[in-house]
Design a protein around this motif. Structure first.
Motif, PDB file in Angstrom:
ATOM      1  N   ALA A 230       7.145   2.011   5.020  1.00 10.36           N
ATOM      2  CA  ALA A 230       9.192   1.433   5.364  1.00 10.36           C
ATOM      3  C   ALA A 230       9.253  -0.048   3.754  1.00 10.36           C
ATOM      4  CB  ALA A 230       8.789   0.594   7.039  1.00 10.36           C
ATOM      5  N   MET A 231       8.212  -0.306   3.888  1.00 11.90           N
ATOM      6  CA  MET A 231       8.141  -1.467   2.755  1.00 11.90           C
ATOM      7  C   MET A 231       8.370  -0.475   1.526  1.00 11.90           C
ATOM      8  SD  MET A 231       8.493  -4.428   1.067  1.00 11.90           S
ATOM      9  CE  MET A 231       8.370  -5.375  -0.046  1.00 11.90           C
ATOM     10  N   LEU A 232       8.194   0.555   1.131  1.00 15.55           N
ATOM     11  CA  LEU A 232       8.407   1.267  -0.435  1.00 15.55           C
ATOM     12  C   LEU A 232       9.274   2.080  -0.070  1.00 15.55           C
ATOM     13  CD1 LEU A 232       5.528   3.379  -0.394  1.00 15.55           C
ATOM     14  CD2 LEU A 232       5.865   2.187  -2.014  1.00 15.55           C
TER      15      LEU A 232
ATOM     16  N   GLU B 283      -3.901   3.560  -3.718  1.00 14.38           N
ATOM     17  CA  GLU B 283      -4.584   1.701  -3.934  1.00 14.38           C
ATOM     18  C   GLU B 283      -3.378   1.146  -4.093  1.00 14.38           C
ATOM     19  OE1 GLU B 283      -7.000   0.863  -6.189  1.00 14.38           O
ATOM     20  OE2 GLU B 283      -7.956   2.239  -5.226  1.00 14.38           O
ATOM     21  N   PRO B 284      -3.233  -0.232  -3.761  1.00 13.10           N
ATOM     22  CA  PRO B 284      -1.751  -1.023  -3.734  1.00 13.10           C
ATOM     23  C   PRO B 284      -0.983  -0.665  -5.000  1.00 13.10           C
ATOM     24  CG  PRO B 284      -3.666  -2.449  -4.652  1.00 13.10           C
ATOM     25  CD  PRO B 284      -4.152  -0.815  -4.227  1.00 13.10           C
ATOM     26  N   VAL B 285       1.283  -0.650  -4.848  1.00  8.70           N
ATOM     27  CA  VAL B 285       1.394   0.195  -5.736  1.00  8.70           C
ATOM     28  C   VAL B 285       1.955  -1.401  -6.001  1.00  8.70           C
ATOM     29  CG1 VAL B 285       3.828   1.592  -5.379  1.00  8.70           C
ATOM     30  CG2 VAL B 285       2.007   1.808  -3.909  1.00  8.70           C
ATOM     31  N   LEU B 286       2.548  -1.606  -7.252  1.00 12.04           N
ATOM     32  CA  LEU B 286       3.329  -2.547  -7.741  1.00 12.04           C
ATOM     33  C   LEU B 286       4.806  -2.531  -7.593  1.00 12.04           C
ATOM     34  CD1 LEU B 286       3.214  -5.525  -9.155  1.00 12.04           C
ATOM     35  CD2 LEU B 286       2.847  -3.997 -11.119  1.00 12.04           C
ATOM     36  N   LEU B 287       6.083  -3.490  -6.821  1.00 17.37           N
ATOM     37  CA  LEU B 287       7.090  -3.108  -7.310  1.00 17.37           C
ATOM     38  C   LEU B 287       7.548  -3.835  -8.001  1.00 17.37           C
ATOM     39  CD1 LEU B 287       7.018  -2.797  -2.766  1.00 17.37           C
ATOM     40  CD2 LEU B 287       7.453  -0.587  -5.121  1.00 17.37           C
TER      41      LEU B 287
ATOM     42  N   TRP C 184       0.702  -1.302  -0.332  1.00 10.99           N
ATOM     43  CA  TRP C 184      -0.460  -0.227   0.293  1.00 10.99           C
ATOM     44  C   TRP C 184       0.813   1.050   0.025  1.00 10.99           C
ATOM     45  CZ3 TRP C 184      -4.862  -0.536  -1.339  1.00 10.99           C
ATOM     46  CH2 TRP C 184      -5.462  -1.867  -1.150  1.00 10.99           C
ATOM     47  N   SER C 185       0.328   2.086  -0.391  1.00  9.33           N
ATOM     48  CA  SER C 185       1.139   3.545  -0.481  1.00  9.33           C
ATOM     49  C   SER C 185       1.360   4.145   0.762  1.00  9.33           C
ATOM     50  CB  SER C 185       0.562   4.811  -1.419  1.00  9.33           C
ATOM     51  OG  SER C 185      -0.855   5.439  -1.232  1.00  9.33           O
ATOM     52  N   ALA C 186       0.661   3.580   1.363  1.00 10.49           N
ATOM     53  CA  ALA C 186       1.289   4.582   3.200  1.00 10.49           C
ATOM     54  C   ALA C 186       2.000   3.249   3.594  1.00 10.49           C
ATOM     55  CB  ALA C 186      -0.420   3.898   3.761  1.00 10.49           C
TER      56      ALA C 186
ATOM     57  N   GLY D 263      16.558  -2.205  -5.023  1.00 13.07           N
ATOM     58  CA  GLY D 263      16.432  -2.220  -6.318  1.00 13.07           C
ATOM     59  C   GLY D 263      15.346  -2.117  -7.218  1.00 13.07           C
ATOM     60  N   PHE D 264      13.411  -2.292  -6.878  1.00 11.03           N
ATOM     61  CA  PHE D 264      12.852  -2.569  -6.916  1.00 11.03           C
ATOM     62  C   PHE D 264      12.556  -1.198  -7.483  1.00 11.03           C
ATOM     63  CE2 PHE D 264      12.784  -5.686  -4.112  1.00 11.03           C
ATOM     64  CZ  PHE D 264      12.104  -7.073  -4.864  1.00 11.03           C
ATOM     65  N   ARG D 265      11.336  -0.718  -8.904  1.00 10.31           N
ATOM     66  CA  ARG D 265      11.196   0.089  -8.621  1.00 10.31           C
ATOM     67  C   ARG D 265       9.563   0.350  -8.511  1.00 10.31           C
ATOM     68  NH1 ARG D 265      12.719  -2.638 -13.070  1.00 10.31           N
ATOM     69  NH2 ARG D 265      10.426  -2.098 -14.027  1.00 10.31           N
ATOM     70  N   VAL D 266       8.791   1.237  -8.564  1.00  8.36           N
ATOM     71  CA  VAL D 266       7.927   1.684  -7.767  1.00  8.36           C
ATOM     72  C   VAL D 266       7.055   1.920  -9.544  1.00  8.36           C
ATOM     73  CG1 VAL D 266       5.793   3.041  -6.811  1.00  8.36           C
ATOM     74  CG2 VAL D 266       8.223   2.951  -5.601  1.00  8.36           C
ATOM     75  N   ARG D 267       5.956   1.063  -9.512  1.00  7.98           N
ATOM     76  CA  ARG D 267       5.389   1.449 -11.156  1.00  7.98           C
ATOM     77  C   ARG D 267       3.820   1.579 -11.155  1.00  7.98           C
ATOM     78  NH1 ARG D 267       7.294  -3.065 -14.857  1.00  7.98           N
ATOM     79  NH2 ARG D 267       6.403  -2.111 -15.678  1.00  7.98           N
ATOM     80  N   ARG D 268       3.294   1.428 -10.236  1.00  6.76           N
ATOM     81  CA  ARG D 268       2.497   2.785  -9.546  1.00  6.76           C
ATOM     82  C   ARG D 268       1.934   3.204  -8.199  1.00  6.76           C
ATOM     83  NH1 ARG D 268      -2.808  -1.612 -11.012  1.00  6.76           N
ATOM     84  NH2 ARG D 268      -1.755  -2.703  -9.468  1.00  6.76           N
ATOM     85  N   LEU D 269       1.237   4.381  -7.722  1.00  9.48           N
ATOM     86  CA  LEU D 269       1.798   5.059  -6.720  1.00  9.48           C
ATOM     87  C   LEU D 269       0.333   5.786  -6.971  1.00  9.48           C
ATOM     88  CD1 LEU D 269       2.684   5.020  -4.048  1.00  9.48           C
ATOM     89  CD2 LEU D 269       3.448   7.138  -4.572  1.00  9.48           C
ATOM     90  N   PHE D 270      -1.057   5.546  -6.734  1.00  8.70           N
ATOM     91  CA  PHE D 270      -2.455   6.407  -6.799  1.00  8.70           C
ATOM     92  C   PHE D 270      -3.207   5.812  -5.564  1.00  8.70           C
ATOM     93  CE2 PHE D 270      -1.925   4.334 -10.503  1.00  8.70           C
ATOM     94  CZ  PHE D 270      -1.058   5.098 -11.498  1.00  8.70           C
TER      95      PHE D 270
END
Length: 135
Positions: free
Chosen positions: A87-89, A106-110, A82-84, A96-103
């Motif tokens: 810590a995980m983000l 809404e769920p964030v895809l890493l 989740w965008s909230a 090395g993960f890229r954040v693909r969505r952040l709305f």
């Protein structure tokens, strides 16, 4: 087969040994699943006990997930959060993960591509040494 079906490939955790009358306590848990419709993708789940965050447990679990994924011949790792979940983000970005969505909420895809020397073992001594040698 159901395209949403996943095969659990690896599951593991880090535990604190029992002391006195205490039982074992999970410090962190992780799993790697491979979806039937994306056999080159590893879906990861990661949990670190809030009392033990900031000690490198998440990074250790992600590095182990990466090793498992490479052993399985996977091309990338994906995770959702989740965008909230700040810590995980932060951990995802550091490893090395890229954040693909952040709305909003809404769920964030890493997403983390495997096989690239720039991303493998991000932040580790080995990748830093290799980076310095390449210059």
């Amino acid at each position: 087969p159901d395209p949403r079906a996943c095969l659990l490939k690896h599951a593991f955790g880090l535990f604190r040994e029992p002391c006195g009358t205490e039982g074992a306590r999970a410090l962190g848990l992780a799993s790697l699943r491979v979806p039937a419709d994306e056999p080159q993708v590893g879906l990861i789940r990661l949990l670190v006990d809030p009392a033990f965050r900031g000690l490198g447990i998440g990074r250790l679990l992600i590095e182990h997930l990466e090793a498992c994924a490479q052993h399985e011949g996977l091309a990338c790792l994906k995770a959702r959060t989740w965008s909230a979940n700040v810590a995980m983000l932060a951990l995802a970005r550091r490893t090395g993960f890229r954040v693909r969505r952040l709305f909003g909420d809404e769920p964030v895809l890493l997403v983390r591509t495997l096989g690239s020397k720039a991303l493998l073992n991000a932040g580790s001594r080995q990748s830093k040494a290799a980076e310095l040698q390449a210059r």
